[in-house]
Design an enzyme around this catalytic site. Structure first.
Site, PDB file in Angstrom:
ATOM      1  N   ASP A  49      10.092   5.574 -10.043  1.00  0.00           N
ATOM      2  CA  ASP A  49       9.626   6.229 -11.268  1.00  0.00           C
ATOM      3  C   ASP A  49      10.407   7.496 -11.595  1.00  0.00           C
ATOM      4  OD1 ASP A  49       7.794   4.253 -11.623  1.00  0.00           O
ATOM      5  OD2 ASP A  49       6.009   5.460 -11.237  1.00  0.00           O
ATOM      6  N   LYS A  53      -0.535  -4.142  -3.426  1.00  0.00           N
ATOM      7  CA  LYS A  53      -1.841  -3.600  -3.026  1.00  0.00           C
ATOM      8  C   LYS A  53      -1.953  -2.182  -3.573  1.00  0.00           C
ATOM      9  CE  LYS A  53      -4.787  -2.440   0.926  1.00  0.00           C
ATOM     10  NZ  LYS A  53      -4.896  -0.987   0.686  1.00  0.00           N
ATOM     11  N   SER A  73       0.816  -1.208   0.000  1.00  0.00           N
ATOM     12  CA  SER A  73       0.000   0.000   0.000  1.00  0.00           C
ATOM     13  C   SER A  73       0.858   1.272   0.000  1.00  0.00           C
ATOM     14  CB  SER A  73      -0.954  -0.042   1.194  1.00  0.00           C
ATOM     15  OG  SER A  73      -1.916   0.967   1.115  1.00  0.00           O
TER      16      SER A  73
END
Length: 551
Positions: free
Chosen positions: A304, A318, A293
């Protein structure tokens, strides 16, 4: 009781009937909702009236609600009024209590770790103390959750705990005054070596970002030139804290995460709102298969934007966002409202709960169906199945004898024995058990039960069973017996063969008695493969930059 249940059933039917009239419009899905509510109410009325035994409406309804929500996903839950306090503890990290982790060891309720500076620690309770009773209630046979409820309560109230301690002949009573306990999101931060700082983040409850920021600033002041952010086994928490923690390393106004769900008005793009603490310092994020999460949001953002290197295992996967909705009678619904997407555009949700197998089970998205995305520097990353690390370090496998000693609680128990003869030890980072002390441990084990089977022994046993079924055993029996003799494990031999590994776990148990949770973290540095890999990559700036450039 029966009259009350009938009244409840009557009002359910009445509400359902009104709803049925209100929404009975052709083609309107609300008609189907109302129809099924009516059926449900009618069914409950019949069960209550004619079932052979008395029906508890709260239990039956709770079971029905739980089963309904379970068919959606594991994160959509009904929270009744009597569980609201536990839910608040999960989201805020706060509760009224004595400040200690308790658990069972050989069926005995034990204090596993007192939190430093809170009532249990201030009263002198120690790791390994057995809890006999709480406020006069014997707890030896009670579940850990029930004991925790007895120990918790309003701040400034007292609780009497009877304790049994190794080396103390008589049980003794301790009167504790409960306090408001705030569990730190950052249980430890410090220097691994002269130039590498380490921050352990275990939760994302309120103020997590402030704790990480404080740790980061102080470590830089102490001379840290590199940072390890440890998110291993972190189950996640508040989305806002994940955004703010990412912002510590990412420039202002950069996109952190976006959410998309059924209600378009709720879809949102979250950007970094504040000036970062540091955007240049080499950074390693440690991940495990249980990092989930909010942990995955932070990991995904760092990857990224090519802001740092991820080391460890692929994360849990998740990618779902939950919100709480108030219900009547002070209850709440925690419901999945959206999926989140990292800056590259990927959703890392591993399981598609909307498509179930015929038996109701769900499976993970296969790697062949994962879609490729690009990081800022053009590195290829994938969606659907967690965040994959840049440097993978597999889950460590320990020897069967070590596993047995841990599971039987023998390392835990011996640490208590060790403390009786040692009033102090070296610092957590420096402490090392001597060979003579290890021999003392072996002697102590002499009359303890810790039998185990190795994988090789189990495989050979399978061979024997199959060969007997297929009538080959008599022909190969001499070779099998010879092989059995060669591979049969010897406890005394294994204690020396796996000495370094056993000592490592035993040393951590001993350190925990003297330096508590922070000491356990520091004691693990030398043997932590992920931390070792992080230091190795920090010491090789060329390799670090190559990884970030995708070369």
């Amino acid at each position: 009781m029966k009259k009350n249940v009938k009244k409840i059933a009557f009002f359910i039917v009445l509400i359902a009937s009104v709803t049925l009239v209100a929404f009975n419009r052709p083609g309107d899905k609300y008609f189907e909702i109302a129809k099924n509510i009516d059926i449900f109410a009618s069914l409950f009325k019949e069960v209550n009236a004619y079932y052979v035994d008395e029906v508890n409406p709260n239990q039956v309804m709770k079971k029905g609600i739980d089963a309904m929500l379970e068919s959606l996903d594991p994160y959509t839950n009904y929270i009744p009024e009597d569980e609201i306090e536990d839910f608040r503890t999960m989201t805020t990290g706060q509760y009224g209590g004595i400040g200690a982790v308790i658990g069972k060891r050989n069926e005995r309720p034990i204090i596993l770790m007192p939190y430093e500076g809170f009532p249990a620690h201030k009263a002198g309770l120690m790791v390994g103390d057995e809890i006999v009773s709480v406020d006069g209630i014997e707890v030896t046979s009670k579940a850990t959750s029930d004991i925790s409820k007895l120990l918790k309560g309003q701040s400034n109230t007292q609780v009497k705990v009877v304790v049994k301690r190794l080396g103390v002949p008589e049980k003794f009573e301790v009167v504790l005054t409960r306090e408001k306990i705030k569990i730190d999101n950052v249980p430890y931060y410090g220097m691994v070596n002269n130039n590498t700082g380490y921050i352990k983040l275990s939760d994302f409850t309120s103020n997590a970002s402030k704790e990480v920021k404080k740790a980061l600033v102080e470590l830089k002041e102490k001379g840290a030139k590199n940072i390890i952010l440890d998110l291993r086994d972190n189950p996640g928490g508040l989305l806002s804290e994940a955004i703010n923690i990412s912002n510590l390393f990412i420039p202002k106004d950069k996109e952190i995460v976006r959410t998309k769900g059924k209600i378009a008005e709720w879809n949102k793009i979250y950007n970094a709102l504040n000036a970062p603490v540091d955007t240049e310092m080499p950074l390693v994020v440690l991940t495990s298969s249980r990092s989930a999460s909010a942990s995955e949001i932070v990991s995904g953002v760092i990857q990224d934007y090519d802001r740092g290197i991820l080391i460890g295992e692929r994360t849990y996967g998740k990618g779902l966002v939950q919100a709480t909705r108030p219900l009547t009678y002070n209850s709440q619904l925690k419901i999945t409202t959206a999926k989140y997407y990292t800056p590259s555009g990927r959703c890392i949700q591993a399981i598609d709960y909307s498509h179930r197998n015929e038996d109701g089970s769900v499976g993970k998205i296969p790697d062949s169906l994962r879609v490729a995305f690009k990081t800022k520097n053009g590195r290829t990353v994938y969606d659907g199945g967690g965040i994959s690390p840049d440097i993978e370090v597999g889950d460590r496998t320990i020897a069967p004898i070590t596993s047995s000693l841990i599971s039987k609680g023998l390392l835990f128990d011996y640490a208590g024995v060790y403390v009786l003869d040692h009033k102090k030890i070296k610092g957590a980072k420096e402490y090392e058990m001597s060979d003579a002390e290890y021999q003392d441990f072996i002697k102590w084990l002499a009359n303890k039960e810790y039998d185990y089977s190795t994988k090789v022994e189990n495989t050979l046993e399978d061979l024997v069973n199959f060969s007997k079924k297929e009538k080959y055993y008599d022909a190969i029996k001499p070779q099998v017996e010879s092989l059995k003799a060669q591979i049969s494990h010897n406890k005394e031999k294994d204690l020396m063969t796996f000495k370094d590994e056993i000592k490592e776990y035993l040393e951590e148990e001993i350190v925990s008695r003297f330096y508590l949770q922070k000491g356990v973290v520091e004691a693990s540095f030398d043997d932590d493969e992920d931390v070792t890999a992080a230091i190795r990559i920090f010491n090789n700036p060329v390799e670090y930059n190559k990884l970030l450039q995708g070369k």
